[in-house]
Design an enzyme around this catalytic site. Structure first.
Site, mmCIF file in Angstrom:
data_model
loop_
_atom_site.group_PDB
_atom_site.id
_atom_site.type_symbol
_atom_site.label_atom_id
_atom_site.label_comp_id
_atom_site.label_asym_id
_atom_site.label_seq_id
_atom_site.Cartn_x
_atom_site.Cartn_y
_atom_site.Cartn_z
ATOM 1 N N GLY A 65 30.648 -29.805 52.208
ATOM 2 C CA GLY A 65 30.220 -31.085 51.662
ATOM 3 C C GLY A 65 30.159 -32.240 52.628
ATOM 4 N N ASN A 72 32.253 -13.456 59.201
ATOM 5 C CA ASN A 72 32.142 -13.821 57.789
ATOM 6 C C ASN A 72 32.860 -12.760 56.947
ATOM 7 O OD1 ASN A 72 31.430 -14.637 55.234
ATOM 8 N ND2 ASN A 72 29.215 -14.449 55.529
ATOM 9 N N LEU A 91 22.252 -12.712 51.910
ATOM 10 C CA LEU A 91 22.183 -12.586 53.376
ATOM 11 C C LEU A 91 20.863 -11.992 53.871
ATOM 12 C CD1 LEU A 91 25.803 -11.288 54.132
ATOM 13 C CD2 LEU A 91 24.951 -13.641 54.219
ATOM 14 N N CYS A 137 32.572 -11.102 52.600
ATOM 15 C CA CYS A 137 31.564 -10.085 52.295
ATOM 16 C C CYS A 137 32.189 -9.006 51.428
ATOM 17 C CB CYS A 137 31.043 -9.430 53.580
ATOM 18 S SG CYS A 137 30.108 -10.517 54.649
ATOM 19 N N ASN A 170 34.297 -20.978 53.337
ATOM 20 C CA ASN A 170 33.038 -20.497 52.788
ATOM 21 C C ASN A 170 32.866 -21.118 51.401
ATOM 22 O OD1 ASN A 170 30.701 -18.844 52.290
ATOM 23 N ND2 ASN A 170 31.562 -17.332 53.690
ATOM 24 N N THR A 171 31.806 -20.780 50.723
ATOM 25 C CA THR A 171 31.572 -21.319 49.384
ATOM 26 C C THR A 171 32.600 -20.770 48.388
ATOM 27 O OG1 THR A 171 30.028 -19.517 48.945
ATOM 28 C CG2 THR A 171 29.107 -21.584 49.770
#
Length: 336
Positions: A249, A129, A75, A132, A196-197
């Site tokens: 994606g 987000n 980040l 974290c 998120n990933t």
């Protein structure tokens, strides 16, 4: 199909179309503005803003994998003060609909960010987000626990300006993402960003060591799409009235259509921007063409359609043009 038919909503936020950028993939906005007018986006989602400036992790912090990309950026950014002084005013001058992503290491830090943004103009929504590390819980992600994720959302909702939608961005590597989504909505989230990933690892066979200095990283790109679609589908089934931003994606209009069918009201484009910064206008055009080809009149009519029984026809589907019936008189032989 005209652009009015592409309109969508995220809670109280009206967007001209469902295409967004994914957080962290559009820079400050200045970078993408070299390739297309940012007002063609439904909204621009900023890189996650932190309370203080961060340099991020040392390189290498990106590694390509089959059908995907591993990143462990840490980040990096100017911190909330630099963002408010330099980046947000520029986006506001361009008239860009801006969703500000925020990230913190404690519930109090998230609340501090929301307070700092409360009186700042030019913010269309706040994306929280929650993927974290929580420094008060041995560094485990807020997104892994319903209570922790809900506490963060509640802090942001409490201190954010009334009327500004709050979206919770969730992580996929959990046992039950629906439970966490429910907790976030109960805590005041107006919508959800999924996903998120997902954590992954790559080994450099030249150095015989992990490819990233942070060892593991977040997997994004086409390899993530089936996981993201599953999460969107499951959460929409449990919370059909909650707006969802589908992420993971997206590289074509048909990819975006899949997310809408699964239950997303908007779709964010991320990793593909790294190799094709002009992707958003193309994907938007392809999505319009895909809807037109299927005689779908409005984006709203396709959201969650995959949950309907087979053969279900949306109310706004354009009818087939009538088949012309030949005049019996025309069938008679004409004199030569």
């Amino acid at each position: 199909m005209n652009t009015a038919l592409m309109e969508t909503r995220l809670g109280g936020l009206e967007l001209p179309n469902p295409l967004l950028t994914a957080s962290g993939c559009g820079g400050t906005g200045r970078e993408l503005a070299q390739f297309f007018d940012l007002n063609r986006l439904g909204a621009f989602v900023t890189t996650s803003v932190t309370a203080r400036p961060r340099a991020g992790r040392p390189t290498p912090r990106m590694a390509e994998t089959p059908s995907g990309l591993l990143t462990a950026m840490g980040l990096p950014g100017p911190g909330i003060e630099g963002f408010v002084e330099r980046d947000l005013p520029w986006l506001a001058e361009q008239g860009v609909r801006t969703i500000v992503s925020v990230a913190g290491n404690s519930v109090e830090e998230f609340g501090e960010l929301a307070r700092r943004l409360r009186g700042v103009p030019g913010i269309a929504a706040i994306e929280v987000n929650v993927a974290c590390p929580n420094v008060e819980d041995r560094g485990r992600m807020f997104a892994w626990h319903p209570g922790a994720a809900a506490a963060v959302v509640r802090a942001v909702r409490t201190h954010a300006r009334p009327g500004v939608p709050v979206l919770a961005k969730l992580a996929p590597d959990v046992t039950d993402i629906v439970t966490i989504a429910l907790a976030c909505v109960d805590a005041g989230a107006d919508g959800l960003t999924l996903i998120n990933t997902i954590e992954g690892l790559a080994i450099d066979t030249g150095t015989l060591r992990p490819a990233l200095t942070g060892v593991s990283g977040g997997l994004s790109g086409p390899a993530l799409r089936p996981v993201a679609l599953r999460c969107v589908y499951q959460v929409h089934a449990a919370l059909p009235g909650t707006p969802i931003v589908g992420v993971g994606g997206v590289a074509s209009g048909l990819d975006a259509l899949e997310f809408l069918l699964a239950g997303a009201s908007a779709v964010a484009v991320g990793t593909t921007l790294f190799h094709d910064p002009t992707a958003v206008p193309r994907i938007l055009r392809e999505l319009e063409e895909a809807l037109t080809a299927r005689r779908i009149a409005r984006v709203a009519d396709v959201v969650g359609l995959a949950h309907k029984p087979a053969g279900h026809v949306p109310p706004q589907v354009r009818p087939e043009p009538p088949v012309p019936v030949p005049d019996p008189g025309e069938a008679k032989e004409k004199p030569s």
